[in-house]
Design a protein around this motif. Structure first.
Motif, PDB file in Angstrom:
ATOM      1  N   ASN A  13      -6.532  11.483  22.897  1.00  0.00           N
ATOM      2  CA  ASN A  13      -7.039  10.711  21.760  1.00  0.00           C
ATOM      3  C   ASN A  13      -5.942  10.598  20.706  1.00  0.00           C
ATOM      4  OD1 ASN A  13      -8.815   9.312  20.108  1.00  0.00           O
ATOM      5  ND2 ASN A  13      -9.684  11.162  19.204  1.00  0.00           N
ATOM      6  N   PRO A  14      -4.852   9.895  21.042  1.00  0.00           N
ATOM      7  CA  PRO A  14      -3.724   9.826  20.100  1.00  0.00           C
ATOM      8  C   PRO A  14      -4.084   9.050  18.848  1.00  0.00           C
ATOM      9  CG  PRO A  14      -3.408   8.274  21.893  1.00  0.00           C
ATOM     10  CD  PRO A  14      -4.616   9.088  22.251  1.00  0.00           C
ATOM     11  N   ARG A  15      -3.569   9.487  17.735  1.00  0.00           N
ATOM     12  CA  ARG A  15      -3.800   8.783  16.477  1.00  0.00           C
ATOM     13  C   ARG A  15      -2.856   7.591  16.401  1.00  0.00           C
ATOM     14  NH1 ARG A  15      -6.038   9.729  11.540  1.00  0.00           N
ATOM     15  NH2 ARG A  15      -5.103   8.658   9.769  1.00  0.00           N
ATOM     16  N   ILE A  16      -3.402   6.433  16.141  1.00  0.00           N
ATOM     17  CA  ILE A  16      -2.597   5.226  15.975  1.00  0.00           C
ATOM     18  C   ILE A  16      -2.311   5.066  14.484  1.00  0.00           C
ATOM     19  CG2 ILE A  16      -2.450   2.755  16.389  1.00  0.00           C
ATOM     20  CD1 ILE A  16      -4.595   3.082  18.534  1.00  0.00           C
ATOM     21  N   GLU A  17      -1.077   5.295  14.084  1.00  0.00           N
ATOM     22  CA  GLU A  17      -0.726   5.246  12.678  1.00  0.00           C
ATOM     23  C   GLU A  17      -0.735   3.803  12.174  1.00  0.00           C
ATOM     24  OE1 GLU A  17      -0.454   7.725  10.733  1.00  0.00           O
ATOM     25  OE2 GLU A  17      -0.470   9.335  12.216  1.00  0.00           O
ATOM     26  N   ALA A  18      -1.455   3.576  11.079  1.00  0.00           N
ATOM     27  CA  ALA A  18      -1.533   2.234  10.514  1.00  0.00           C
ATOM     28  C   ALA A  18      -0.156   1.715  10.125  1.00  0.00           C
ATOM     29  CB  ALA A  18      -2.464   2.241   9.305  1.00  0.00           C
ATOM     30  N   ASP A  29       2.621   2.239  11.598  1.00  0.00           N
ATOM     31  CA  ASP A  29       3.361   1.801  12.776  1.00  0.00           C
ATOM     32  C   ASP A  29       2.921   0.410  13.219  1.00  0.00           C
ATOM     33  OD1 ASP A  29       4.780   4.173  12.846  1.00  0.00           O
ATOM     34  OD2 ASP A  29       3.392   5.141  14.253  1.00  0.00           O
ATOM     35  N   ILE A  30       1.651   0.099  12.996  1.00  0.00           N
ATOM     36  CA  ILE A  30       1.159  -1.246  13.326  1.00  0.00           C
ATOM     37  C   ILE A  30       1.627  -2.239  12.274  1.00  0.00           C
ATOM     38  CG2 ILE A  30      -0.905  -2.671  13.608  1.00  0.00           C
ATOM     39  CD1 ILE A  30      -2.392  -0.158  14.532  1.00  0.00           C
ATOM     40  N   ASP A  31       1.374  -1.918  11.016  1.00  0.00           N
ATOM     41  CA  ASP A  31       1.683  -2.825   9.909  1.00  0.00           C
ATOM     42  C   ASP A  31       3.065  -2.506   9.353  1.00  0.00           C
ATOM     43  OD1 ASP A  31       1.604  -4.649   7.874  1.00  0.00           O
ATOM     44  OD2 ASP A  31       0.190  -3.525   6.629  1.00  0.00           O
ATOM     45  N   ASP A  32       4.086  -2.865  10.099  1.00  0.00           N
ATOM     46  CA  ASP A  32       5.477  -2.675   9.685  1.00  0.00           C
ATOM     47  C   ASP A  32       6.071  -4.059   9.429  1.00  0.00           C
ATOM     48  OD1 ASP A  32       8.168  -2.204   9.377  1.00  0.00           O
ATOM     49  OD2 ASP A  32       8.341  -0.833  11.069  1.00  0.00           O
ATOM     50  N   PRO A  33       6.253  -4.428   8.158  1.00  0.00           N
ATOM     51  CA  PRO A  33       6.755  -5.777   7.846  1.00  0.00           C
ATOM     52  C   PRO A  33       8.099  -6.100   8.487  1.00  0.00           C
ATOM     53  CG  PRO A  33       5.906  -4.702   5.872  1.00  0.00           C
ATOM     54  CD  PRO A  33       5.967  -3.659   6.940  1.00  0.00           C
ATOM     55  N   GLY A  34       8.848  -5.072   8.863  1.00  0.00           N
ATOM     56  CA  GLY A  34      10.142  -5.307   9.483  1.00  0.00           C
ATOM     57  C   GLY A  34      10.067  -5.603  10.966  1.00  0.00           C
ATOM     58  N   LYS A  35       8.879  -5.523  11.551  1.00  0.00           N
ATOM     59  CA  LYS A  35       8.697  -5.759  12.981  1.00  0.00           C
ATOM     60  C   LYS A  35       7.894  -7.036  13.208  1.00  0.00           C
ATOM     61  CE  LYS A  35      10.580  -1.752  14.102  1.00  0.00           C
ATOM     62  NZ  LYS A  35      11.845  -1.635  14.862  1.00  0.00           N
ATOM     63  N   ASP A  36       8.011  -7.576  14.425  1.00  0.00           N
ATOM     64  CA  ASP A  36       7.302  -8.815  14.719  1.00  0.00           C
ATOM     65  C   ASP A  36       5.894  -8.539  15.228  1.00  0.00           C
ATOM     66  OD1 ASP A  36       7.675  -7.925  17.302  1.00  0.00           O
ATOM     67  OD2 ASP A  36       9.127  -9.468  17.854  1.00  0.00           O
ATOM     68  N   LEU A  37       5.161  -9.614  15.493  1.00  0.00           N
ATOM     69  CA  LEU A  37       3.766  -9.496  15.925  1.00  0.00           C
ATOM     70  C   LEU A  37       3.652  -8.756  17.257  1.00  0.00           C
ATOM     71  CD1 LEU A  37       0.746 -10.248  15.679  1.00  0.00           C
ATOM     72  CD2 LEU A  37       1.301 -12.411  16.836  1.00  0.00           C
ATOM     73  N   ALA A  38       4.553  -9.039  18.186  1.00  0.00           N
ATOM     74  CA  ALA A  38       4.498  -8.391  19.495  1.00  0.00           C
ATOM     75  C   ALA A  38       4.620  -6.880  19.359  1.00  0.00           C
ATOM     76  CB  ALA A  38       5.593  -8.937  20.403  1.00  0.00           C
ATOM     77  N   HIS A  39       5.465  -6.420  18.442  1.00  0.00           N
ATOM     78  CA  HIS A  39       5.619  -4.975  18.226  1.00  0.00           C
ATOM     79  C   HIS A  39       4.310  -4.372  17.737  1.00  0.00           C
ATOM     80  CE1 HIS A  39       7.334  -1.144  16.853  1.00  0.00           C
ATOM     81  NE2 HIS A  39       6.609  -1.323  15.770  1.00  0.00           N
ATOM     82  N   ALA A  70      -6.510   1.721  11.561  1.00  0.00           N
ATOM     83  CA  ALA A  70      -5.785   0.935  12.563  1.00  0.00           C
ATOM     84  C   ALA A  70      -6.285  -0.508  12.584  1.00  0.00           C
ATOM     85  CB  ALA A  70      -5.938   1.574  13.935  1.00  0.00           C
ATOM     86  N   HIS A  71      -7.594  -0.680  12.458  1.00  0.00           N
ATOM     87  CA  HIS A  71      -8.159  -2.025  12.446  1.00  0.00           C
ATOM     88  C   HIS A  71      -7.654  -2.811  11.240  1.00  0.00           C
ATOM     89  CE1 HIS A  71     -11.097  -5.287  12.853  1.00  0.00           C
ATOM     90  NE2 HIS A  71     -11.293  -5.153  11.548  1.00  0.00           N
ATOM     91  N   MET A  72      -7.700  -2.199  10.071  1.00  0.00           N
ATOM     92  CA  MET A  72      -7.275  -2.910   8.864  1.00  0.00           C
ATOM     93  C   MET A  72      -5.783  -3.224   8.897  1.00  0.00           C
ATOM     94  SD  MET A  72     -10.087  -3.465   7.468  1.00  0.00           S
ATOM     95  CE  MET A  72      -9.344  -4.389   6.117  1.00  0.00           C
TER      96      MET A  72
END
Length: 236
Positions: free
Chosen positions: A84-89, A91-101, A149-151
């Motif tokens: 049950n790994p924690r998905i860090e928000a 890491d998802i919402d990183d303005p320096g990365k693209d949508l695919a990331h 993670a959803h937000m």
């Protein structure tokens, strides 16, 4: 027509436990592994610390030493990052990365645990049991892990779609993207019966992850085109 392969039976808690090293450092992990099987099969209330310790082949006092009490052990099992790994928000919402990331980070949170095999199956059983026999941990999981993670996903989608404030369609899109990964968990037995090679190895799971990312990208592009069509002026 060849016979459909049957899923392997779920081993007992004791069967998953390896011989304990003489230094005792594996006792905590053994308790987590044994407790996961028992809590998933019987639930929190009907599982005793004695049978957990017996399945883990350790002294019952080890539960108090490592986890405080049965509730502490249950919490540790439920939040075990191996399944049950924690998905860090962030890491998802990183303005320096693209949508695919962003999508890969999100979807990998669902696919990477599949590499744990039977342990992941028991984790899913535990989560479903927690929903049916709540102890409060599922509500905490939503607040502490799922909602952030959803937000974060919604914020990324809004930036990509050029939306200032998230509307219901952005939330629907975010939930739909997660849905294409959730089927690997709730439908693992079906996949195993029909096309087991799709999730049979870590490499196969990585390939499936990239397929999910490509599918999610197409879903986002479809939503962008839908919005553009709605915003276009109508011809007289």
């Amino acid at each position: 027509m060849s016979a459909v392969p049957k899923p392997e039976p779920n081993p007992s808690a004791a069967a998953l436990v390896k011989p304990l090293r003489s230094d005792g450092q594996e006792a905590r992990t053994r308790l987590l592994d044994a407790a996961l099987v028992l809590f998933a099969d019987k639930g929190f209330a009907k599982t005793s610390t004695r049978e957990i310790a017996q399945a883990a082949q350790v002294n019952v006092a080890s539960i108090s030493y490592y986890f405080g009490d049965k509730a502490g052990l249950y919490h540790a099992v439920f939040t075990d990052p191996r399944s049950n790994p924690r998905i860090e928000a962030s890491d998802i919402d990183d303005p320096g990365k693209d949508l695919a990331h962003a999508l890969r980070v999100l979807l990998s949170g669902f696919t990477e645990p599949l590499k744990q095999g039977v342990q992941m199956q028991n984790c899913m059983k535990l989560h479903f049991r927690e929903m049916l026999e709540p102890t409060g941990l599922w509500d905490a999981e939503i607040d502490d892990n799922i909602r952030p993670a959803h937000m974060a996903t919604v914020r990324v989608l809004c930036r990509h779609l050029g939306v200032t404030q998230p509307d219901d369609d952005v939330h629907r899109l975010a939930f739909s993207i997660v849905g294409i990964a959730m089927v690997l968990h709730v439908g693992a037995d079906v996949i195993g019966a029909i096309s087991p090679q799709l999730i049979a190895t870590p490499g196969a799971i990585d390939t499936y992850t990239e397929h999910l990312v490509a599918t999610a990208m197409a879903m986002v592009e479809g939503e962008r085109q839908r919005r553009a069509a709605l915003a276009a002026p109508r011809k007289p």
